[in-house]
Motif scaffolding. Structure first.
Motif, PDB file in Angstrom:
ATOM      1  N   TYR A  57      43.387  32.164 -13.989  1.00  0.00           N
ATOM      2  CA  TYR A  57      43.697  32.383 -12.564  1.00  0.00           C
ATOM      3  C   TYR A  57      42.608  31.818 -11.651  1.00  0.00           C
ATOM      4  N   GLY A  58      41.911  30.790 -12.135  1.00  0.00           N
ATOM      5  CA  GLY A  58      40.953  30.081 -11.298  1.00  0.00           C
ATOM      6  C   GLY A  58      39.535  30.616 -11.267  1.00  0.00           C
ATOM      7  N   HIS A  59      39.220  31.598 -12.096  1.00  0.00           N
ATOM      8  CA  HIS A  59      37.860  32.168 -12.097  1.00  0.00           C
ATOM      9  C   HIS A  59      36.871  31.106 -12.584  1.00  0.00           C
ATOM     10  N   PRO A  60      35.804  30.819 -11.818  1.00  0.00           N
ATOM     11  CA  PRO A  60      34.846  29.785 -12.218  1.00  0.00           C
ATOM     12  C   PRO A  60      34.215  30.010 -13.597  1.00  0.00           C
ATOM     13  N   ASP A  61      33.916  31.262 -13.962  1.00  0.00           N
ATOM     14  CA  ASP A  61      33.359  31.529 -15.296  1.00  0.00           C
ATOM     15  C   ASP A  61      34.375  31.183 -16.380  1.00  0.00           C
ATOM     16  N   HIS A  62      35.628  31.518 -16.153  1.00  0.00           N
ATOM     17  CA  HIS A  62      36.669  31.228 -17.144  1.00  0.00           C
ATOM     18  C   HIS A  62      36.850  29.726 -17.309  1.00  0.00           C
ATOM     19  N   ILE A  63      36.855  29.006 -16.199  1.00  0.00           N
ATOM     20  CA  ILE A  63      36.999  27.545 -16.253  1.00  0.00           C
ATOM     21  C   ILE A  63      35.814  26.934 -16.994  1.00  0.00           C
ATOM     22  N   ALA A  64      34.611  27.428 -16.728  1.00  0.00           N
ATOM     23  CA  ALA A  64      33.419  26.915 -17.427  1.00  0.00           C
ATOM     24  C   ALA A  64      33.525  27.161 -18.925  1.00  0.00           C
ATOM     25  N   VAL A  65      33.998  28.341 -19.335  1.00  0.00           N
ATOM     26  CA  VAL A  65      34.147  28.639 -20.764  1.00  0.00           C
ATOM     27  C   VAL A  65      35.196  27.709 -21.383  1.00  0.00           C
ATOM     28  N   HIS A  66      36.304  27.494 -20.677  1.00  0.00           N
ATOM     29  CA  HIS A  66      37.306  26.535 -21.166  1.00  0.00           C
ATOM     30  C   HIS A  66      36.678  25.160 -21.354  1.00  0.00           C
ATOM     31  N   ASP A  67      35.994  24.668 -20.324  1.00  0.00           N
ATOM     32  CA  ASP A  67      35.420  23.320 -20.375  1.00  0.00           C
ATOM     33  C   ASP A  67      34.401  23.182 -21.497  1.00  0.00           C
ATOM     34  N   ARG A  68      33.504  24.146 -21.633  1.00  0.00           N
ATOM     35  CA  ARG A  68      32.449  24.061 -22.653  1.00  0.00           C
ATOM     36  C   ARG A  68      33.035  24.204 -24.065  1.00  0.00           C
ATOM     37  N   THR A  69      33.964  25.146 -24.242  1.00  0.00           N
ATOM     38  CA  THR A  69      34.569  25.354 -25.568  1.00  0.00           C
ATOM     39  C   THR A  69      35.396  24.143 -25.963  1.00  0.00           C
ATOM     40  N   THR A  70      36.194  23.641 -25.041  1.00  0.00           N
ATOM     41  CA  THR A  70      37.030  22.470 -25.321  1.00  0.00           C
ATOM     42  C   THR A  70      36.170  21.267 -25.669  1.00  0.00           C
ATOM     43  N   SER A  71      35.081  21.098 -24.957  1.00  0.00           N
ATOM     44  CA  SER A  71      34.160  19.989 -25.241  1.00  0.00           C
ATOM     45  C   SER A  71      33.604  20.082 -26.652  1.00  0.00           C
ATOM     46  N   VAL A  72      33.142  21.260 -27.038  1.00  0.00           N
ATOM     47  CA  VAL A  72      32.572  21.458 -28.380  1.00  0.00           C
ATOM     48  C   VAL A  72      33.617  21.204 -29.455  1.00  0.00           C
ATOM     49  N   VAL A  73      34.797  21.768 -29.285  1.00  0.00           N
ATOM     50  CA  VAL A  73      35.845  21.615 -30.305  1.00  0.00           C
ATOM     51  C   VAL A  73      36.292  20.157 -30.381  1.00  0.00           C
ATOM     52  N   THR A  74      36.429  19.492 -29.257  1.00  0.00           N
ATOM     53  CA  THR A  74      36.839  18.083 -29.245  1.00  0.00           C
ATOM     54  C   THR A  74      35.805  17.214 -29.948  1.00  0.00           C
ATOM     55  N   LEU A  75      34.543  17.421 -29.638  1.00  0.00           N
ATOM     56  CA  LEU A  75      33.479  16.632 -30.277  1.00  0.00           C
ATOM     57  C   LEU A  75      33.386  16.899 -31.773  1.00  0.00           C
ATOM     58  N   ALA A  76      33.753  18.103 -32.187  1.00  0.00           N
ATOM     59  CA  ALA A  76      33.718  18.444 -33.612  1.00  0.00           C
ATOM     60  C   ALA A  76      34.909  17.841 -34.347  1.00  0.00           C
ATOM     61  N   GLY A  77      35.894  17.354 -33.597  1.00  0.00           N
ATOM     62  CA  GLY A  77      37.066  16.752 -34.216  1.00  0.00           C
ATOM     63  C   GLY A  77      38.008  17.765 -34.816  1.00  0.00           C
ATOM     64  N   LYS A  78      38.010  18.960 -34.288  1.00  0.00           N
ATOM     65  CA  LYS A  78      38.871  20.029 -34.831  1.00  0.00           C
ATOM     66  C   LYS A  78      40.130  20.151 -34.040  1.00  0.00           C
TER      67      LYS A  78
END
Length: 141
Positions: free
Chosen positions: A120-141
């Motif tokens: 729902y647009g919470h900046p902390d939630h968006i940051a967690v999405h961005d950081r987690t997605t980045s890590v998982v994408t770079l790991a190739g998972k």
């Protein structure tokens, strides 16, 4: 219908920003996977100290997280101490390091986090999405 123990050999990691996000974001999923035998782990980045409540919100929300984890069947909970409300302004590499270390330690088959708009647009939630997605994408998972 799937039988209990159908997920015995699987591990799931949920990555959230605040205590209560695990319940609001995906509580049903976490409980269902635990019921089916998956090892369900939680990484929560803040103690929610700037949320609503009494004089000691951080300890209250930490206790609530422990209780919710028990009800949901979460095997392990890691609660970090990043400042509530500041994840979007915290060094990305530091947060990504914590998430990567947790993934490396727990070796989850599935990682669950917020969608791109943080539910729902919470900046902390968006940051967690961005950081987690980045890590998982770079790991190739």
């Amino acid at each position: 219908m799937l039988e209990p123990r159908a997920f015995d050999n699987y591990t799931l990691l949920a990555v959230t920003a605040h205590p209560d996000d695990e319940t609001i974001l995906c509580g049903g999923l976490l409980a269902w996977c635990a019921y089916l035998g998956a090892t369900v782990n939680l990484l929560c980045l803040t103690r929610g100290e700037h949320g609503q409540g009494g004089s000691d919100v951080a300890n209250q929300r930490s206790a609530e997280l422990t209780a919710a984890a028990s009800v949901l069947g979460i095997t392990s909970t890691t609660l970090l101490r990043y400042e509530d409300g500041m994840l979007a302004w915290t060094d990305n590499t530091v947060i990504e390091h914590e998430i990567r270390a947790t993934i490396n330690r727990q070796q989850p088959d599935v990682v669950v986090t917020f969608d791109h708009d943080g539910a729902y647009g919470h900046p902390d939630h968006i940051a967690v999405h961005d950081r987690t997605t980045s890590v998982v994408t770079l790991a190739g998972k």
